[in-house]
Design a protein around this motif. Sequence first.
Motif, short mmCIF file in Angstrom:
data_model
loop_
_atom_site.label_atom_id
_atom_site.label_comp_id
_atom_site.label_asym_id
_atom_site.label_seq_id
_atom_site.Cartn_x
_atom_site.Cartn_y
_atom_site.Cartn_z
N THR A 1 5.97 -8.82 10.77
CA THR A 1 5.14 -7.64 10.57
C THR A 1 4.36 -7.81 9.28
O THR A 1 4.89 -8.31 8.28
N ILE A 2 3.10 -7.38 9.28
CA ILE A 2 2.24 -7.48 8.10
C ILE A 2 2.25 -6.15 7.37
O ILE A 2 1.96 -5.10 7.96
N HIS A 3 2.59 -6.19 6.10
CA HIS A 3 2.54 -5.01 5.24
C HIS A 3 1.32 -5.13 4.34
O HIS A 3 1.01 -6.22 3.85
N VAL A 4 0.63 -4.01 4.15
CA VAL A 4 -0.59 -4.02 3.34
C VAL A 4 -0.50 -2.94 2.27
O VAL A 4 -0.07 -1.81 2.55
N ILE A 5 -0.89 -3.31 1.08
CA ILE A 5 -1.08 -2.36 -0.02
C ILE A 5 -2.55 -2.48 -0.41
O ILE A 5 -3.01 -3.56 -0.79
N ALA A 6 -3.29 -1.40 -0.25
CA ALA A 6 -4.72 -1.40 -0.57
C ALA A 6 -4.99 -0.33 -1.62
O ALA A 6 -4.77 0.86 -1.35
N ARG A 7 -5.43 -0.75 -2.78
CA ARG A 7 -5.65 0.18 -3.89
C ARG A 7 -7.13 0.31 -4.18
O ARG A 7 -7.88 -0.66 -4.11
N VAL A 8 -7.51 1.53 -4.55
CA VAL A 8 -8.91 1.79 -4.91
C VAL A 8 -8.94 2.90 -5.97
O VAL A 8 -8.08 3.79 -5.97
N ARG A 9 -9.90 2.81 -6.86
CA ARG A 9 -10.02 3.79 -7.95
C ARG A 9 -11.40 4.44 -7.89
O ARG A 9 -12.43 3.77 -7.88
N ALA A 10 -11.40 5.76 -7.89
CA ALA A 10 -12.64 6.54 -7.85
C ALA A 10 -13.35 6.50 -9.19
O ALA A 10 -12.72 6.42 -10.25
N LYS A 11 -14.67 6.58 -9.13
CA LYS A 11 -15.44 6.79 -10.36
C LYS A 11 -15.11 8.18 -10.88
O LYS A 11 -14.72 9.07 -10.12
N GLU A 12 -15.31 8.36 -12.16
CA GLU A 12 -15.08 9.66 -12.80
C GLU A 12 -15.85 10.75 -12.05
O GLU A 12 -17.06 10.60 -11.79
N GLY A 13 -15.16 11.81 -11.66
CA GLY A 13 -15.78 12.93 -10.98
C GLY A 13 -15.99 12.74 -9.49
O GLY A 13 -16.49 13.64 -8.81
N LYS A 14 -15.63 11.59 -8.95
CA LYS A 14 -15.83 11.30 -7.51
C LYS A 14 -14.52 11.33 -6.72
O LYS A 14 -14.49 10.93 -5.56
N GLU B 1 0.34 0.34 4.48
CA GLU B 1 0.15 0.08 5.91
C GLU B 1 1.19 -0.92 6.40
O GLU B 1 1.68 -1.76 5.64
N ARG B 2 1.46 -0.83 7.70
CA ARG B 2 2.34 -1.81 8.35
C ARG B 2 1.77 -2.07 9.73
O ARG B 2 1.55 -1.15 10.51
N TRP B 3 1.54 -3.34 10.02
CA TRP B 3 0.87 -3.76 11.25
C TRP B 3 1.74 -4.75 12.02
O TRP B 3 2.44 -5.57 11.42
N ASP B 4 1.63 -4.70 13.32
CA ASP B 4 2.40 -5.57 14.21
C ASP B 4 1.93 -7.02 14.13
O ASP B 4 2.76 -7.94 14.16
N ARG B 5 0.64 -7.24 14.03
CA ARG B 5 0.09 -8.59 14.11
C ARG B 5 -1.09 -8.75 13.16
O ARG B 5 -1.83 -7.82 12.90
N PRO C 1 -14.58 -2.79 -5.77
CA PRO C 1 -14.12 -2.90 -4.38
C PRO C 1 -12.61 -2.71 -4.30
O PRO C 1 -11.89 -3.00 -5.26
N PRO C 2 -12.11 -2.25 -3.16
CA PRO C 2 -10.66 -2.07 -3.01
C PRO C 2 -9.92 -3.40 -3.22
O PRO C 2 -10.43 -4.47 -2.90
N GLU C 3 -8.75 -3.29 -3.78
CA GLU C 3 -7.85 -4.44 -3.93
C GLU C 3 -6.88 -4.39 -2.76
O GLU C 3 -6.08 -3.46 -2.65
N ILE C 4 -6.97 -5.35 -1.87
CA ILE C 4 -6.17 -5.35 -0.64
C ILE C 4 -5.26 -6.56 -0.65
O ILE C 4 -5.72 -7.70 -0.75
N ARG C 5 -3.96 -6.30 -0.52
CA ARG C 5 -2.97 -7.37 -0.51
C ARG C 5 -2.10 -7.27 0.72
O ARG C 5 -1.68 -6.19 1.09
N ARG C 6 -1.83 -8.43 1.31
CA ARG C 6 -1.00 -8.51 2.52
C ARG C 6 0.33 -9.13 2.16
O ARG C 6 0.39 -10.11 1.40
N TYR C 7 1.40 -8.61 2.75
CA TYR C 7 2.75 -9.08 2.48
C TYR C 7 3.53 -9.21 3.79
O TYR C 7 3.22 -8.55 4.76
N VAL C 8 4.57 -10.04 3.75
CA VAL C 8 5.55 -10.11 4.83
C VAL C 8 6.93 -9.97 4.20
O VAL C 8 7.14 -10.31 3.03
N VAL C 9 7.87 -9.48 4.97
CA VAL C 9 9.24 -9.31 4.49
C VAL C 9 9.89 -10.68 4.36
O VAL C 9 9.73 -11.53 5.24
#
Length: 97
Positions: free
Chosen positions: A4-17, A57-61, A88-96
């Motif tokens: 299973t693929i685990h995803v952590i996707a982080r993003v930071r808003a601009k001030e006031g957005k 997130e957690r994905w099957d494939r 841009p978002p920081e997206i990282r994929r992980y497996v157990v």
Amino acid sequence: MPATIHVIARVRAKEGKEEALKTVLLGVVPPSRREIACYQFDLLQSAADAREFCFVERWDREDALNQHGKSDYMMQAGAQMTDLVEAPPEIRRYVVV
């Protein structure tokens, strides 16, 4: 069987957005959860900094996750986010292990 693929996707808003970004991000949650290979798709907002958001997130494939990233609604959200985020978002994929 692939892991299973685990995803952590982080993003930071601009001030006031923060609220505008939250609206865009919340918009992708329901269609993502409806995808057949999606086991989990949660949006979190930092308790310490309202400008910080994270998808867990957690994905099957792997191929299902790749298709998700190319979906019309994700492409549209990406375009809407452009002026709302610091980077841009920081997206990282992980497996157990």
